[in-house]
Design a protein around this motif. Structure first.
Motif, PDB file in Angstrom:
ATOM      1  N   SER A 181       9.391   6.109   0.773  1.00 27.25           N
ATOM      2  CA  SER A 181       8.859   4.772   0.549  1.00 27.25           C
ATOM      3  C   SER A 181       8.411   4.170   1.874  1.00 27.25           C
ATOM      4  O   SER A 181       8.677   4.705   2.955  1.00 27.25           O
ATOM      5  CB  SER A 181       9.928   3.875  -0.071  1.00 27.25           C
ATOM      6  OG  SER A 181      10.965   3.646   0.871  1.00 27.25           O
ATOM      7  N   ALA A 182       7.740   3.025   1.789  1.00 28.46           N
ATOM      8  CA  ALA A 182       7.345   2.330   3.017  1.00 28.46           C
ATOM      9  C   ALA A 182       8.566   1.963   3.852  1.00 28.46           C
ATOM     10  O   ALA A 182       8.556   2.065   5.084  1.00 28.46           O
ATOM     11  CB  ALA A 182       6.540   1.077   2.667  1.00 28.46           C
ATOM     12  N   GLN A 222       9.928   5.108   5.555  1.00 27.22           N
ATOM     13  CA  GLN A 222       9.112   5.471   6.705  1.00 27.22           C
ATOM     14  C   GLN A 222       9.412   4.544   7.885  1.00 27.22           C
ATOM     15  O   GLN A 222       9.535   4.996   9.034  1.00 27.22           O
ATOM     16  CB  GLN A 222       7.636   5.400   6.355  1.00 27.22           C
ATOM     17  CG  GLN A 222       6.728   5.745   7.529  1.00 27.22           C
ATOM     18  CD  GLN A 222       5.264   5.845   7.136  1.00 27.22           C
ATOM     19  OE1 GLN A 222       4.931   5.944   5.965  1.00 27.22           O
ATOM     20  NE2 GLN A 222       4.379   5.809   8.124  1.00 27.22           N
ATOM     21  N   SER A 234      13.439  11.992   1.096  1.00 27.62           N
ATOM     22  CA  SER A 234      13.823  10.660   0.618  1.00 27.62           C
ATOM     23  C   SER A 234      15.308  10.399   0.791  1.00 27.62           C
ATOM     24  O   SER A 234      15.841   9.430   0.245  1.00 27.62           O
ATOM     25  CB  SER A 234      13.436  10.496  -0.855  1.00 27.62           C
ATOM     26  OG  SER A 234      14.128  11.416  -1.667  1.00 27.62           O
ATOM     27  N   SER A 252       4.818  13.790  -4.188  1.00 33.93           N
ATOM     28  CA  SER A 252       3.924  12.947  -3.399  1.00 33.93           C
ATOM     29  C   SER A 252       4.644  11.662  -3.000  1.00 33.93           C
ATOM     30  O   SER A 252       5.446  11.124  -3.756  1.00 33.93           O
ATOM     31  CB  SER A 252       2.672  12.602  -4.213  1.00 33.93           C
ATOM     32  OG  SER A 252       1.945  13.770  -4.527  1.00 33.93           O
ATOM     33  N   TRP A 253       4.334  11.184  -1.799  1.00 36.92           N
ATOM     34  CA  TRP A 253       4.956   9.967  -1.267  1.00 36.92           C
ATOM     35  C   TRP A 253       6.485  10.049  -1.364  1.00 36.92           C
ATOM     36  O   TRP A 253       7.144   9.178  -1.919  1.00 36.92           O
ATOM     37  CB  TRP A 253       4.435   8.722  -1.984  1.00 36.92           C
ATOM     38  CG  TRP A 253       2.966   8.564  -1.864  1.00 36.92           C
ATOM     39  CD1 TRP A 253       2.256   8.252  -0.746  1.00 36.92           C
ATOM     40  CD2 TRP A 253       2.003   8.741  -2.915  1.00 36.92           C
ATOM     41  NE1 TRP A 253       0.917   8.223  -1.020  1.00 36.92           N
ATOM     42  CE2 TRP A 253       0.719   8.523  -2.357  1.00 36.92           C
ATOM     43  CE3 TRP A 253       2.096   9.067  -4.265  1.00 36.92           C
ATOM     44  CZ2 TRP A 253      -0.437   8.609  -3.090  1.00 36.92           C
ATOM     45  CZ3 TRP A 253       0.935   9.164  -5.008  1.00 36.92           C
ATOM     46  CH2 TRP A 253      -0.312   8.929  -4.412  1.00 36.92           C
ATOM     47  N   ARG A 310       0.837  -1.195   0.000  1.00 35.58           N
ATOM     48  CA  ARG A 310       0.000   0.000   0.000  1.00 35.58           C
ATOM     49  C   ARG A 310       0.874   1.249   0.000  1.00 35.58           C
ATOM     50  O   ARG A 310       2.008   1.232   0.452  1.00 35.58           O
ATOM     51  CB  ARG A 310      -0.913   0.026   1.242  1.00 35.58           C
ATOM     52  CG  ARG A 310      -1.869  -1.144   1.328  1.00 35.58           C
ATOM     53  CD  ARG A 310      -2.555  -1.216   2.687  1.00 35.58           C
ATOM     54  NE  ARG A 310      -3.454  -2.367   2.789  1.00 35.58           N
ATOM     55  CZ  ARG A 310      -3.066  -3.592   3.064  1.00 35.58           C
ATOM     56  NH1 ARG A 310      -1.790  -3.838   3.291  1.00 35.58           N
ATOM     57  NH2 ARG A 310      -3.944  -4.579   3.121  1.00 35.58           N
ATOM     58  N   TYR A 311       0.279   2.338  -0.517  1.00 35.52           N
ATOM     59  CA  TYR A 311       0.958   3.629  -0.411  1.00 35.52           C
ATOM     60  C   TYR A 311       1.086   4.026   1.059  1.00 35.52           C
ATOM     61  O   TYR A 311       0.183   3.773   1.860  1.00 35.52           O
ATOM     62  CB  TYR A 311       0.150   4.723  -1.106  1.00 35.52           C
ATOM     63  CG  TYR A 311       0.126   4.654  -2.607  1.00 35.52           C
ATOM     64  CD1 TYR A 311       1.241   5.033  -3.349  1.00 35.52           C
ATOM     65  CD2 TYR A 311      -1.027   4.266  -3.283  1.00 35.52           C
ATOM     66  CE1 TYR A 311       1.212   4.997  -4.741  1.00 35.52           C
ATOM     67  CE2 TYR A 311      -1.064   4.231  -4.671  1.00 35.52           C
ATOM     68  CZ  TYR A 311       0.051   4.593  -5.394  1.00 35.52           C
ATOM     69  OH  TYR A 311       0.013   4.572  -6.760  1.00 35.52           O
ATOM     70  N   PRO A 312       2.186   4.688   1.413  1.00 36.68           N
ATOM     71  CA  PRO A 312       2.223   5.297   2.749  1.00 36.68           C
ATOM     72  C   PRO A 312       1.227   6.454   2.816  1.00 36.68           C
ATOM     73  O   PRO A 312       0.771   6.963   1.788  1.00 36.68           O
ATOM     74  CB  PRO A 312       3.662   5.819   2.862  1.00 36.68           C
ATOM     75  CG  PRO A 312       4.424   5.164   1.752  1.00 36.68           C
ATOM     76  CD  PRO A 312       3.430   4.877   0.672  1.00 36.68           C
ATOM     77  N   ASP A 313       0.889   6.866   4.008  1.00 38.71           N
ATOM     78  CA  ASP A 313       0.096   8.075   4.193  1.00 38.71           C
ATOM     79  C   ASP A 313       0.864   9.243   3.572  1.00 38.71           C
ATOM     80  O   ASP A 313       1.988   9.542   3.988  1.00 38.71           O
ATOM     81  CB  ASP A 313      -0.117   8.324   5.686  1.00 38.71           C
ATOM     82  CG  ASP A 313      -0.679   9.710   5.994  1.00 38.71           C
ATOM     83  OD1 ASP A 313      -1.227  10.354   5.073  1.00 38.71           O
ATOM     84  OD2 ASP A 313      -0.558  10.152   7.149  1.00 38.71           O
ATOM     85  N   PRO A 314       0.312   9.917   2.560  1.00 38.46           N
ATOM     86  CA  PRO A 314       1.069  10.990   1.903  1.00 38.46           C
ATOM     87  C   PRO A 314       1.414  12.144   2.830  1.00 38.46           C
ATOM     88  O   PRO A 314       2.359  12.891   2.571  1.00 38.46           O
ATOM     89  CB  PRO A 314       0.140  11.442   0.770  1.00 38.46           C
ATOM     90  CG  PRO A 314      -1.214  10.984   1.163  1.00 38.46           C
ATOM     91  CD  PRO A 314      -1.024   9.735   1.961  1.00 38.46           C
ATOM     92  N   TYR A 329       2.209  11.617   6.040  1.00 35.43           N
ATOM     93  CA  TYR A 329       3.108  11.057   7.049  1.00 35.43           C
ATOM     94  C   TYR A 329       2.774  11.601   8.442  1.00 35.43           C
ATOM     95  O   TYR A 329       3.669  11.969   9.224  1.00 35.43           O
ATOM     96  CB  TYR A 329       4.570  11.351   6.688  1.00 35.43           C
ATOM     97  CG  TYR A 329       4.977  10.749   5.355  1.00 35.43           C
ATOM     98  CD1 TYR A 329       5.242   9.395   5.236  1.00 35.43           C
ATOM     99  CD2 TYR A 329       5.050  11.539   4.206  1.00 35.43           C
ATOM    100  CE1 TYR A 329       5.591   8.833   4.011  1.00 35.43           C
ATOM    101  CE2 TYR A 329       5.399  10.993   2.976  1.00 35.43           C
ATOM    102  CZ  TYR A 329       5.663   9.643   2.884  1.00 35.43           C
ATOM    103  OH  TYR A 329       5.994   9.093   1.667  1.00 35.43           O
TER     104      TYR A 329
END
Length: 396
Positions: free
Chosen positions: A234-235, A238, A74, A230-231, A46-50, A52
């Motif tokens: 990455s997971a 995070q 990043s 956006s994002w 899944r996408y991370p919470d944009p 965060y």
């Protein structure tokens, strides 16, 4: 091809795997098991919470700051580029960078057409601040490992106030400070942007994740957030940053530092016996050293030969310091390999091994601490002056 595509870095390169890497400043013991487990368990489906939101709250609590002051990135390099762009869009036209120092500060400024001013020490920096500038300070500094004291921070603070400049403190190497403590006053820290890069201290440099801590007054924070893709994390990134504040992981990191100090002291003595002329005064897990005399004027044959044997030293030519290398603390078996390789290239008889509390045959298992050593006379000695030339494209 753009000259900036050729920025030189330590660590992985286009050659075969590096077996003993003295060129990277990452933790030589690798990641704490809990940190690695957290990254491996990251939700890749899944996408991370944009926004965060939970990550910002967690890091904010760690720094005793409001969550809006936390700006995920990043990696350190991405944060440097984004903050430099935000400064330019806010009207800054000058950027001050250390020399020698991490080359991405200057590269980011040059890419935007900004004026770059270099400084060799805090007092030279303070004297040069007659107009507003974005000021980069790396503390401890790469590649020297040097750290500013109270008088140096005081001089910088006065100059910042008089010139209307904005300070950024890169604290990427603070987690592996092996001598003393940071002298950065809280009042200066509160007015600065600060860059934190946990992947070095956690030994997970392949996981790209960092964050900026904005000044207490929120200067440029909206713009810096707006410039993020956006994002941006990455997971895995995070998960790395969340692990950074876990008490058991922080305790693991702190417990490893006495062992690194012992390794540093023993490595310093052994490199001296090999003919390296080492430059003291640093506080971090890395330092500069002049190559043995036969290779100072032409280091490539030695460095290339070592690389072919799976040993990598960080050539400091790109820092404007030809004939020098940056070396990081490594395990005793890595120093054994370097010593054997140096004998091959010098055709010398085996060099006597200095007495050391750490021997390769009794190396403690990873992530265990040994007894703290006394402050060494070698690595902590005052640095000799250096005169870097105009090659400002320095890197990690």
């Amino acid at each position: 091809m753009s000259r900036f595509l050729g920025l030189t870095h330590g660590g992985t390169d286009a050659g075969p795997p590096v077996l003993h890497d003295f060129s990277t400043n990452a933790h030589p013991l690798g990641p704490p098991p809990a940190a690695l487990d957290a990254v491996l368990r990251a939700d890749r489906l899944r996408y991370p919470d944009p926004a965060y939101a939970s990550l910002r709250a967690r890091l904010g609590a760690w720094h005793d700051a409001t969550p809006d002051r936390i700006v995920p990135a990043s990696g350190g390099a991405e944060a440097i580029r984004r903050l430099t762009l935000a400064a330019m869009l806010s009207g800054m036209t000058r950027v001050c960078v250390p020399r020698p120092g991490f080359g991405d500060y200057a590269a980011a400024a040059h890419a935007l057409g900004l004026q770059v001013e270099v400084y060799a020490d805090a007092f030279e920096l303070a004297a040069s601040l007659d107009l507003p500038a974005l000021v980069w300070v790396c503390d401890p500094c790469n590649p020297t490992g040097a750290s500013f004291g109270a008088a140096e921070w005081g001089a910088i603070a006065r100059a910042l106030g008089q010139s209307g400049s904005q300070l950024v403190v890169d604290q990427a190497y603070e987690p592996m400070r092996l001598t003393g403590a940071s002298a950065l006053p809280q009042a200066i820290a509160d007015g600065a942007w600060r860059l934190v890069c946990p992947n070095k201290g956690l030994g997970l440099t392949g996981v790209r994740g960092a964050y900026l801590l904005a000044p207490a007054d929120g200067l440029w924070i909206d713009r810096v957030n707006e410039l993020a893709p956006s994002w941006v994390l990455s997971a895995e990134g995070q998960a790395l940053l969340e692990a950074w504040t876990t008490p058991s992981i922080r305790e693991d990191l702190e417990a490893s530092l006495p062992l690194l100090r012992e390794w540093r002291d023993a490595q310093w003595s052994r490199l001296t016996a090999m003919g390296f002329d080492q430059i003291g005064g640093g506080v971090a897990n890395f330092w500069l050293a002049a190559l043995p005399a036969p290779w100072r004027d032409a280091p490539e044959p030695l460095l290339d030969g070592l690389r072919a044997l799976g040993i990598k030293l960080r050539d400091a030519t790109s820092f404007g310091l030809p004939g020098l290398v940056r070396v990081s603390v490594q395990a005793p078996e890595a120093v054994d390999a370097l010593e054997a390789a140096m004998r091959t290239y010098t055709a010398r008889t085996p060099m006597p091994r200095p007495a050391s509390p750490i021997a390769a045959s009794t190396t403690p298992s990873p992530r265990t601490s040994g007894p703290a050593s006394d402050r060494p006379s070698g690595p902590d000695a005052s640095p000799r002056p250096t005169s870097p030339d105009d090659a400002w494209l320095e890197t990690i």
